[in-house]
Design a protein around this motif. Sequence first.
Motif, PDB file in Angstrom:
ATOM      1  N   ASP A 129     -14.856   0.054  -1.402  1.00 16.86           N
ATOM      2  CA  ASP A 129     -14.160  -0.309  -0.639  1.00 16.86           C
ATOM      3  C   ASP A 129     -15.895  -1.057   0.337  1.00 16.86           C
ATOM      4  O   ASP A 129     -15.421  -2.293   1.222  1.00 16.86           O
ATOM      5  CB  ASP A 129     -13.444  -0.007   0.421  1.00 16.86           C
ATOM      6  N   PHE A 182      -9.396  -5.917   5.076  1.00 15.67           N
ATOM      7  CA  PHE A 182     -10.682  -6.999   6.177  1.00 15.67           C
ATOM      8  C   PHE A 182     -10.766  -7.537   4.817  1.00 15.67           C
ATOM      9  O   PHE A 182     -11.515  -8.712   5.525  1.00 15.67           O
ATOM     10  CB  PHE A 182     -11.651  -5.563   5.306  1.00 15.67           C
ATOM     11  N   LEU A 183     -10.288  -7.968   3.990  1.00 14.15           N
ATOM     12  CA  LEU A 183     -10.407  -9.233   3.725  1.00 14.15           C
ATOM     13  C   LEU A 183      -9.687 -10.616   4.322  1.00 14.15           C
ATOM     14  O   LEU A 183     -10.241 -11.323   3.663  1.00 14.15           O
ATOM     15  CB  LEU A 183     -10.223  -8.943   1.633  1.00 14.15           C
ATOM     16  N   ALA A 215     -17.631 -10.292   3.328  1.00 17.47           N
ATOM     17  CA  ALA A 215     -18.844 -10.827   4.006  1.00 17.47           C
ATOM     18  C   ALA A 215     -19.679 -11.442   4.695  1.00 17.47           C
ATOM     19  O   ALA A 215     -20.066 -12.738   4.923  1.00 17.47           O
ATOM     20  CB  ALA A 215     -18.681 -10.050   4.955  1.00 17.47           C
ATOM     21  N   LEU A 260     -12.628  -0.129   8.452  1.00 21.13           N
ATOM     22  CA  LEU A 260     -12.530  -0.244   7.396  1.00 21.13           C
ATOM     23  C   LEU A 260     -12.976   1.658   7.214  1.00 21.13           C
ATOM     24  O   LEU A 260     -12.258   2.254   6.320  1.00 21.13           O
ATOM     25  CB  LEU A 260     -13.271  -0.585   6.832  1.00 21.13           C
ATOM     26  N   ALA A 292     -15.832  -4.933   0.831  1.00 20.98           N
ATOM     27  CA  ALA A 292     -16.714  -5.424   1.722  1.00 20.98           C
ATOM     28  C   ALA A 292     -17.711  -5.792   2.472  1.00 20.98           C
ATOM     29  O   ALA A 292     -17.372  -7.229   2.903  1.00 20.98           O
ATOM     30  CB  ALA A 292     -16.100  -4.233   3.009  1.00 20.98           C
ATOM     31  N   TYR A 326     -18.710  -8.975  12.339  1.00 16.75           N
ATOM     32  CA  TYR A 326     -18.653  -7.870  11.839  1.00 16.75           C
ATOM     33  C   TYR A 326     -18.180  -6.454  11.915  1.00 16.75           C
ATOM     34  O   TYR A 326     -17.664  -6.308  11.206  1.00 16.75           O
ATOM     35  CB  TYR A 326     -19.293  -8.447  10.288  1.00 16.75           C
ATOM     36  N   LYS A 333     -15.177  -4.614  12.167  1.00 16.37           N
ATOM     37  CA  LYS A 333     -14.517  -4.596  11.502  1.00 16.37           C
ATOM     38  C   LYS A 333     -14.921  -3.758  10.337  1.00 16.37           C
ATOM     39  O   LYS A 333     -14.426  -3.079   9.529  1.00 16.37           O
ATOM     40  CB  LYS A 333     -14.393  -6.354  10.341  1.00 16.37           C
ATOM     41  N   PHE A 334     -16.092  -3.330   9.629  1.00 10.71           N
ATOM     42  CA  PHE A 334     -16.870  -2.512   9.144  1.00 10.71           C
ATOM     43  C   PHE A 334     -16.741  -1.156   9.275  1.00 10.71           C
ATOM     44  O   PHE A 334     -16.175  -0.120   8.668  1.00 10.71           O
ATOM     45  CB  PHE A 334     -18.283  -2.425   8.580  1.00 10.71           C
ATOM     46  N   ILE A 372      -8.748  -2.230   2.985  1.00  9.19           N
ATOM     47  CA  ILE A 372      -9.887  -3.311   2.397  1.00  9.19           C
ATOM     48  C   ILE A 372      -8.693  -4.672   1.923  1.00  9.19           C
ATOM     49  O   ILE A 372      -8.981  -5.981   2.236  1.00  9.19           O
ATOM     50  CB  ILE A 372     -10.350  -2.642   1.082  1.00  9.19           C
TER      51      ILE A 372
END
Length: 150
Positions: A72, A147-148, A80, A137, A76, A130, A133-134, A144
């Motif tokens: 994942d 995230f996408l 990104a 995740l 990601a 970002y 978000k990471f 995932i």
Amino acid sequence: MEQAKQVYQKIINMLDNRGWKYERHDEDLVIASGVTGEDLPIAFIFAVKPQNHLVQFLSKLPVTMPEEKRIDGAIAACAASNHLIDGSFDYDVMNGSIVFRLTSSYLNSDISEDLLEYMLMVSAATIDEYNDKFLMLAKGMITIQKFLEE
């Protein structure tokens, strides 16, 4: 090597002119510093690479993907990076680490303090956008797919 030292000095001048605190590593042509984003710290280095005529901005994100999230994390990081105008996220699938990288060549050109400030500010803004978000995740707070979508 002379041009590399000039670029290195321009980075120092740019940071000094803007009141940044930093650590110099003159023998390696590396400057280390950091800033706090909206919530997570952003540690970074500027590295001048004379052999390649490059100046790099590098920042290791304070997030490591656990083993069960490594695929994942790779998806990601690629997704990104695909949306960025400048820079990219480098991802090590073996240890789950993520590094943001923005590079510029100074071969046969004169890099200005304005370009170096651009590298710093765009990188910090991108990382700040970002890193949460990471982190979410990595901790399983989002999928995932989420995230996408974001």
